[in-house]
Design a protein around this motif. Structure first.
Motif, PDB file in Angstrom:
ATOM      1  N   PHE A   1       0.838  -1.202   0.000  1.00 39.46           N
ATOM      2  CA  PHE A   1       0.000   0.000   0.000  1.00 39.46           C
ATOM      3  C   PHE A   1       0.877   1.257   0.000  1.00 39.46           C
ATOM      4  CE2 PHE A   1      -1.849   3.293   2.804  1.00 39.46           C
ATOM      5  CZ  PHE A   1      -2.899   3.689   2.009  1.00 39.46           C
ATOM      6  N   GLN A   2       1.921   1.267   0.858  1.00 37.77           N
ATOM      7  CA  GLN A   2       2.811   2.445   0.931  1.00 37.77           C
ATOM      8  C   GLN A   2       3.539   2.670  -0.386  1.00 37.77           C
ATOM      9  OE1 GLN A   2       5.048   1.524   4.494  1.00 37.77           O
ATOM     10  NE2 GLN A   2       4.008   3.141   5.616  1.00 37.77           N
ATOM     11  N   ARG A   3       3.878   1.561  -1.048  1.00 42.69           N
ATOM     12  CA  ARG A   3       4.577   1.652  -2.332  1.00 42.69           C
ATOM     13  C   ARG A   3       3.658   2.244  -3.398  1.00 42.69           C
ATOM     14  NH1 ARG A   3       5.158  -1.690  -6.326  1.00 42.69           N
ATOM     15  NH2 ARG A   3       3.955  -3.339  -5.333  1.00 42.69           N
ATOM     16  N   ARG A   4       2.356   1.952  -3.300  1.00 44.37           N
ATOM     17  CA  ARG A   4       1.430   2.346  -4.365  1.00 44.37           C
ATOM     18  C   ARG A   4       0.621   3.599  -4.023  1.00 44.37           C
ATOM     19  NH1 ARG A   4      -1.464  -3.359  -5.289  1.00 44.37           N
ATOM     20  NH2 ARG A   4      -2.799  -2.162  -6.689  1.00 44.37           N
ATOM     21  N   SER A   5       0.959   4.245  -2.897  1.00 46.23           N
ATOM     22  CA  SER A   5       0.215   5.454  -2.535  1.00 46.23           C
ATOM     23  C   SER A   5       1.193   6.543  -2.105  1.00 46.23           C
ATOM     24  CB  SER A   5      -0.749   5.159  -1.380  1.00 46.23           C
ATOM     25  OG  SER A   5      -0.017   4.843  -0.217  1.00 46.23           O
ATOM     26  N   SER A   6       0.722   7.782  -2.121  1.00 49.40           N
ATOM     27  CA  SER A   6       1.540   8.857  -1.559  1.00 49.40           C
ATOM     28  C   SER A   6       0.636   9.927  -0.959  1.00 49.40           C
ATOM     29  CB  SER A   6       2.507   9.442  -2.572  1.00 49.40           C
ATOM     30  OG  SER A   6       1.896   9.665  -3.768  1.00 49.40           O
ATOM     31  N   PHE A   7       1.268  10.808  -0.203  1.00 51.55           N
ATOM     32  CA  PHE A   7       0.518  11.717   0.650  1.00 51.55           C
ATOM     33  C   PHE A   7       1.010  13.135   0.423  1.00 51.55           C
ATOM     34  CE2 PHE A   7      -1.204  13.558   4.414  1.00 51.55           C
ATOM     35  CZ  PHE A   7      -2.093  12.666   4.992  1.00 51.55           C
ATOM     36  N   LEU A   8       0.099  14.046   0.188  1.00 48.49           N
ATOM     37  CA  LEU A   8       0.471  15.457   0.051  1.00 48.49           C
ATOM     38  C   LEU A   8      -0.045  16.193   1.290  1.00 48.49           C
ATOM     39  CD1 LEU A   8       0.767  17.239  -3.195  1.00 48.49           C
ATOM     40  CD2 LEU A   8      -0.204  18.527  -1.352  1.00 48.49           C
ATOM     41  N   PHE A   9       0.902  16.668   2.088  1.00 41.59           N
ATOM     42  CA  PHE A   9       0.546  17.252   3.380  1.00 41.59           C
ATOM     43  C   PHE A   9       0.051  18.686   3.244  1.00 41.59           C
ATOM     44  CE2 PHE A   9       3.077  13.698   4.480  1.00 41.59           C
ATOM     45  CZ  PHE A   9       2.634  13.287   5.714  1.00 41.59           C
ATOM     46  N   GLN A  10      -0.713  19.089   4.251  1.00 43.97           N
ATOM     47  CA  GLN A  10      -1.269  20.448   4.283  1.00 43.97           C
ATOM     48  C   GLN A  10      -0.156  21.494   4.186  1.00 43.97           C
ATOM     49  OE1 GLN A  10      -3.954  20.823   7.554  1.00 43.97           O
ATOM     50  NE2 GLN A  10      -4.137  23.024   7.349  1.00 43.97           N
ATOM     51  N   ASN A  11       0.967  21.242   4.923  1.00 47.61           N
ATOM     52  CA  ASN A  11       2.070  22.219   4.908  1.00 47.61           C
ATOM     53  C   ASN A  11       3.187  21.759   3.958  1.00 47.61           C
ATOM     54  OD1 ASN A  11       3.187  20.124   6.245  1.00 47.61           O
ATOM     55  ND2 ASN A  11       3.691  21.219   8.102  1.00 47.61           N
ATOM     56  N   ASN A  12       2.885  20.811   3.099  1.00 42.27           N
ATOM     57  CA  ASN A  12       3.771  20.244   2.066  1.00 42.27           C
ATOM     58  C   ASN A  12       4.818  19.277   2.610  1.00 42.27           C
ATOM     59  OD1 ASN A  12       2.427  21.793   0.147  1.00 42.27           O
ATOM     60  ND2 ASN A  12       3.770  23.537   0.538  1.00 42.27           N
ATOM     61  N   ALA A  13       5.319  19.502   3.858  1.00 38.44           N
ATOM     62  CA  ALA A  13       6.321  18.621   4.493  1.00 38.44           C
ATOM     63  C   ALA A  13       7.509  18.352   3.580  1.00 38.44           C
ATOM     64  CB  ALA A  13       5.664  17.311   4.942  1.00 38.44           C
ATOM     65  N   LEU A  14       8.010  19.405   2.955  1.00 36.18           N
ATOM     66  CA  LEU A  14       9.197  19.257   2.099  1.00 36.18           C
ATOM     67  C   LEU A  14      10.442  19.286   2.981  1.00 36.18           C
ATOM     68  CD1 LEU A  14       8.042  21.749  -0.645  1.00 36.18           C
ATOM     69  CD2 LEU A  14       8.330  19.293  -0.967  1.00 36.18           C
ATOM     70  N   PHE A  15      11.488  18.606   2.538  1.00 37.24           N
ATOM     71  CA  PHE A  15      12.732  18.600   3.311  1.00 37.24           C
ATOM     72  C   PHE A  15      13.491  19.894   3.013  1.00 37.24           C
ATOM     73  CE2 PHE A  15      11.490  14.306   3.675  1.00 37.24           C
ATOM     74  CZ  PHE A  15      11.948  13.946   4.929  1.00 37.24           C
ATOM     75  N   ASP A  16      13.538  20.766   4.028  1.00 35.96           N
ATOM     76  CA  ASP A  16      14.100  22.097   3.780  1.00 35.96           C
ATOM     77  C   ASP A  16      15.610  22.099   3.588  1.00 35.96           C
ATOM     78  OD1 ASP A  16      14.391  21.434   6.412  1.00 35.96           O
ATOM     79  OD2 ASP A  16      13.003  22.950   7.154  1.00 35.96           O
ATOM     80  N   SER A  17      16.289  21.009   3.950  1.00 34.81           N
ATOM     81  CA  SER A  17      17.744  20.969   3.758  1.00 34.81           C
ATOM     82  C   SER A  17      18.111  20.325   2.415  1.00 34.81           C
ATOM     83  CB  SER A  17      18.401  20.198   4.897  1.00 34.81           C
ATOM     84  OG  SER A  17      17.839  18.910   4.981  1.00 34.81           O
ATOM     85  N   LEU A  18      17.091  19.915   1.646  1.00 31.15           N
ATOM     86  CA  LEU A  18      17.342  19.310   0.329  1.00 31.15           C
ATOM     87  C   LEU A  18      16.815  20.238  -0.764  1.00 31.15           C
ATOM     88  CD1 LEU A  18      16.152  15.611   0.940  1.00 31.15           C
ATOM     89  CD2 LEU A  18      18.437  16.534   1.213  1.00 31.15           C
ATOM     90  N   THR A  19      17.470  20.194  -1.924  1.00 28.01           N
ATOM     91  CA  THR A  19      16.986  21.011  -3.047  1.00 28.01           C
ATOM     92  C   THR A  19      15.693  20.400  -3.604  1.00 28.01           C
ATOM     93  OG1 THR A  19      18.182  19.720  -4.672  1.00 28.01           O
ATOM     94  CG2 THR A  19      19.353  21.605  -3.719  1.00 28.01           C
ATOM     95  N   ALA A  20      15.062  21.129  -4.515  1.00 28.30           N
ATOM     96  CA  ALA A  20      13.811  20.634  -5.114  1.00 28.30           C
ATOM     97  C   ALA A  20      14.053  19.269  -5.771  1.00 28.30           C
ATOM     98  CB  ALA A  20      13.305  21.644  -6.130  1.00 28.30           C
ATOM     99  N   LEU A  21      15.151  19.159  -6.506  1.00 22.19           N
ATOM    100  CA  LEU A  21      15.452  17.897  -7.199  1.00 22.19           C
ATOM    101  C   LEU A  21      15.687  16.770  -6.189  1.00 22.19           C
ATOM    102  CD1 LEU A  21      16.015  16.491  -9.932  1.00 22.19           C
ATOM    103  CD2 LEU A  21      18.413  17.104  -9.638  1.00 22.19           C
ATOM    104  N   GLU A  22      16.433  17.079  -5.134  1.00 26.30           N
ATOM    105  CA  GLU A  22      16.714  16.053  -4.114  1.00 26.30           C
ATOM    106  C   GLU A  22      15.447  15.632  -3.389  1.00 26.30           C
ATOM    107  OE1 GLU A  22      21.306  17.422  -3.043  1.00 26.30           O
ATOM    108  OE2 GLU A  22      19.622  18.291  -1.967  1.00 26.30           O
ATOM    109  N   ASN A  23      14.535  16.601  -3.168  1.00 28.67           N
ATOM    110  CA  ASN A  23      13.258  16.265  -2.534  1.00 28.67           C
ATOM    111  C   ASN A  23      12.478  15.262  -3.374  1.00 28.67           C
ATOM    112  OD1 ASN A  23      11.960  17.543  -0.018  1.00 28.67           O
ATOM    113  ND2 ASN A  23      13.234  19.196  -0.816  1.00 28.67           N
ATOM    114  N   VAL A  24      12.452  15.502  -4.679  1.00 28.30           N
ATOM    115  CA  VAL A  24      11.677  14.622  -5.569  1.00 28.30           C
ATOM    116  C   VAL A  24      12.378  13.268  -5.706  1.00 28.30           C
ATOM    117  CG1 VAL A  24      10.758  14.392  -7.906  1.00 28.30           C
ATOM    118  CG2 VAL A  24      10.717  16.593  -6.791  1.00 28.30           C
TER     119      VAL A  24
END
Lengths: 267, 258
Positions: free
Chosen positions: A84-107
């Motif tokens: 289920f975790q492999r086949r689903s993903s979650f978009l958080f209200q506050n995005n929960a992006l990793f602020d120490s990683l670049t956009a490319l590294e986040n993806v």
């Protein structure tokens, strides 16, 4: 609105969740058809985010059954949960992006950690996801250097890079002005069609949800009190649905009553 | 009263159990974590290279002070020639592992607790779990493995700089012959002392980083505060608890090895 496939991707049965003495979910039931954009509406504090996190396995429900593609997800079904975790993903209200990683590294992060792809393939797929969401020029920037809308798109790029079948959206338009709310819902609807994933959105923005969704449900006091198509929602005479749907009209009446001049005192 | 005492005891025992499970889970997750080496190298850089200045400064001044104090004590007995032995044994057996660990807690440990606390607050840790990525394996395990390398290396550096500081104050300022100082060092320090030093450094590193990671990772469990205050409280707890545990572990290890 396009025709929605009839097979069910997600089934939620009699879901309960409490925090100490506070019962948040009191037996939630609904079904999400594969390939649809399903929205759970509800007032703030109704338990929408808790419901989403229980389904996404972030929180453990106290009771109830969740089935994904026909397989039950529970404490004992570790293989089904991993699948289920492999086949689903979650978009958080506050995005929960990793602020120490670049956009490319986040993806790239979910690909690096959950697949055996080579570094080159990961980079290509991550750039492709950024390109599809029209933020490839920001690949080297950190999340804090991006605007709110671009951060939202970056979070969506990270969510879809693993090509999930189901994407959860937790209050994607919270705190946004009407124009941005429209833009976010347009983005969700467009990419949901483009990539073909099933979207489960929780929000309290009725107007946008009714336009963009294939099906809607209304969560009130820990239970689903309505489930159906947007047109059925608009026509429903259910008192909770009416009060939620007609909240703007109710506000107008309340304001008019406040502004009405007091009756002339004849004494 | 008895009820309160029992409840507090249970809470502490449960806390230790939870901490042990957290550390065990992190090591177990390391086995399944992908691209671990890369993240371990990054953590060694954070705990090693970035903390180098503080280790060098504290090591140098510890050696200088030991040289001065040692000289005035030994001078009373006419044994200035043993200054090298005193400085080296003090550093290798006790001061270098403890002081280096305390400095690393202040710099790397507090930063780790704050970073994990903020990641917990901004749902980055939950986001990892929803991606099917083990947060223990991704965030904690590399730091624990790096501590096993960085703390002993930093301690060795602390010893080297401290010995040089002792030589500076002994030979340059107080007139102890340099050759005598270094031959005394060579004679006094045995391989057993070095082994003990490295054992302590690795243990302190593991303890300090796991305690700091534990408090940062569970910053949301703070009952008295939320948000930024919870992160600040978690960081304070992390530093205080890891300093205390390093000193307790120092006593336990020393009592077994002496």
């Amino acid at each position: 609105m396009e025709a929605v496939a009839t097979d069910l991707l997600l089934q939620v049965e009699d879901l309960h969740k409490s925090f100490e003495d506070r019962r948040v979910l009191k037996g939630v039931n609904f079904e999400v058809p594969r390939g649809s954009l399903f929205t759970v509406l509800g007032p703030s504090g109704a338990g929408k985010s808790v419901l989403l996190k229980c389904i996404a396995q972030v929180l453990s429900p106290d009771a109830g059954t969740i089935r994904f593609a026909g397989r039950e997800l529970g404490e004992e079904q570790a293989a089904a949960r991993r699948d289920f975790q492999r086949r689903s993903s979650f978009l958080f209200q506050n995005n929960a992006l990793f602020d120490s990683l670049t956009a490319l590294e986040n993806v790239a992060l979910p690909l690096e950690q959950t697949t055996r792809l080579s570094d080159r393939e990961i980079r290509e797929r991550s750039l492709e996801a950024l390109r599809q969401l029209e933020i490839e020029d920001s690949a080297a920037l950190y999340p804090s250097q991006l605007s709110g809308g671009m951060q939202k798109r970056l979070a969506l790029a990270r969510a879809i890079v693993t090509r999930p079948e189901l994407v959860f959206f937790d209050e994607p338009t919270a705190g946004l002005d009407p124009l941005r709310r429209n833009a976010v819902f347009t983005m969700i609807a467009r990419y949901q069609r483009q990539f073909g994933f099933t979207a489960l959105v929780v929000t309290h923005d009725v107007a946008e949800a009714l336009v963009a969704s294939d099906r809607v449900a209304l969560l009130d006091q820990g239970r689903i009190c309505f489930e159906g198509t947007p047109s059925e929602f608009s026509a429903s005479s259910h008192p909770v649905v009416r009060s939620f749907r007609d909240s703007a009209e109710a506000l107008g009446l309340a304001i008019a009553a406040i502004r009405r001049p007091p009756p002339f005192d004849q004494s | 009263m008895l009820h309160l005492l029992g409840r507090q005891t249970l809470r502490i025992v449960m806390g230790f159990g939870d901490f042990a499970l957290f550390t065990g889970r992190s090591f177990r997750a390391a086995a399944h974590s992908r691209r671990l080496i890369r993240r371990v190298c990054r953590a060694i850089y954070e705990q090693g290279t970035l903390c180098l200045p503080v280790i060098l400064i504290v090591g140098l001044f510890t050696g200088l002070v030991l040289g001065l104090q040692g000289y005035y004590v030994l001078n009373r007995f006419g044994s200035e020639g043993l200054l090298g032995a005193l400085v080296s044994l003090c550093l290798v057996r006790e001061m270098a592992p403890v002081l280096a660990a305390l400095m690393l807690i202040g710099q790397a440990g507090s930063a780790l607790a704050a970073e994990l606390g903020i990641q917990r607050n901004s749902e980055q840790i939950v986001a990892l779990e929803t991606m099917g990525v083990s947060s223990h394996g991704y965030l904690v395990a590399p730091r624990l493995l790096a501590a096993l390398v960085a703390f002993p290396l930093q301690t060795a550096l602390f010893v080297a700089v401290g010995l040089w500081g002792g030589s500076l104050s002994g030979s340059l300022l107080l007139g102890v012959e340099s050759g005598l100082y270094w031959s005394s060092v060579e004679e006094a320090v045995r391989s057993r002392d070095v082994r003990e030093c490295f054992l302590k450094a690795a243990t302190f590193g593991l303890l300090a980083i796991s305690i700091c990671a534990y408090h940062g990772f569970h910053a949301d469990r703070c009952r008295s505060a939320t948000g930024a205050r919870a992160v600040s409280a978690a960081t304070t707890r992390a530093v205080v608890h890891s300093c205390i545990m390093v000193l307790v572990a120092d006593y336990v290890i020393t009592s077994f090895l002496v």
